[in-house]
Design a protein around this motif. Structure first.
Motif, short mmCIF file in Angstrom:
data_model
loop_
_atom_site.label_atom_id
_atom_site.label_comp_id
_atom_site.label_asym_id
_atom_site.label_seq_id
_atom_site.Cartn_x
_atom_site.Cartn_y
_atom_site.Cartn_z
N MET A 1 42.65 39.40 52.49
CA MET A 1 41.44 39.44 51.98
C MET A 1 40.55 39.71 53.22
O MET A 1 40.94 39.08 54.45
N PRO A 35 41.49 43.82 56.48
CA PRO A 35 42.50 43.80 55.26
C PRO A 35 43.39 44.88 55.02
O PRO A 35 42.96 46.04 55.25
N ASP A 36 44.56 45.03 54.56
CA ASP A 36 45.44 45.97 54.02
C ASP A 36 45.09 46.51 52.72
O ASP A 36 45.54 45.75 51.68
N ILE A 37 44.13 47.40 52.58
CA ILE A 37 43.73 47.60 51.32
C ILE A 37 44.63 48.56 50.56
O ILE A 37 44.81 49.69 51.05
N LEU A 38 45.06 48.28 49.19
CA LEU A 38 46.02 48.92 48.57
C LEU A 38 45.56 49.35 47.40
O LEU A 38 44.71 48.81 46.67
N ASP A 41 43.86 47.25 44.16
CA ASP A 41 42.86 46.04 44.88
C ASP A 41 41.50 46.30 44.27
O ASP A 41 41.21 47.64 44.22
N VAL A 42 40.92 45.29 44.29
CA VAL A 42 39.39 45.24 43.51
C VAL A 42 38.49 44.99 45.03
O VAL A 42 38.78 43.84 45.43
N VAL A 43 37.65 45.95 44.93
CA VAL A 43 36.65 45.59 46.21
C VAL A 43 35.17 45.49 45.46
O VAL A 43 35.10 45.91 44.37
N ASP A 54 31.96 46.25 41.47
CA ASP A 54 33.14 46.27 42.12
C ASP A 54 33.91 47.55 41.41
O ASP A 54 33.48 48.12 40.58
N THR A 56 37.85 49.49 41.70
CA THR A 56 39.36 49.27 42.01
C THR A 56 39.97 50.54 42.78
O THR A 56 39.43 51.61 42.75
N VAL A 57 40.69 50.10 43.78
CA VAL A 57 41.00 51.05 45.04
C VAL A 57 41.95 52.18 44.17
O VAL A 57 42.80 51.55 43.41
#
Length: 109
Positions: A1, A35-38, A41-43, A54, A56-57
């Motif tokens: 995170m 962070p390692d955003i994949l 994931d939700v930002v 928000d 979703t990636v």
């Protein structure tokens, strides 16, 4: 995170992190980690502790080293079946491009 804090200015893109002109991960927070955003994931973004929204990636990423041929920069990557290419954008920021035929440190498609 990861987290970052910055000021949103009227007329600008709401908030950019680790982007030219944006803030760095950890800015204004005690969580000093990138962070390692994949995909999946939700930002989220919030103002004064209220969540403003928000996203979703999506499943899209670069798969190979970019290639410069003359003034053309080619980026090869993956776009998942659920991603609409019409709603994607590739941004590249690298000062090394200044010394090439691209002659700018950043570009987008």
């Amino acid at each position: 995170m990861g987290s970052a804090t910055g000021i949103v200015s009227g007329g600008d893109v709401a908030f950019e992190v680790n982007h030219p002109g944006g803030v760095c991960w950890g800015n204004g927070t005690s969580l000093k980690v990138t962070p390692d955003i994949l995909p999946g994931d939700v930002v989220s973004i919030s103002f004064a502790a209220a969540v403003a929204g928000d996203t979703t990636v999506q499943d899209a990423y670069v798969t190979e080293k970019s290639v410069i041929t003359g003034s053309t920069l080619t980026v090869t990557g993956h776009i998942g079946a659920g991603v609409d290419p019409a709603f994607t954008e590739q941004r590249i920021a690298n000062p090394d491009l200044l010394a090439t035929a691209v002659a700018r440190k950043g570009c987008r498609t």
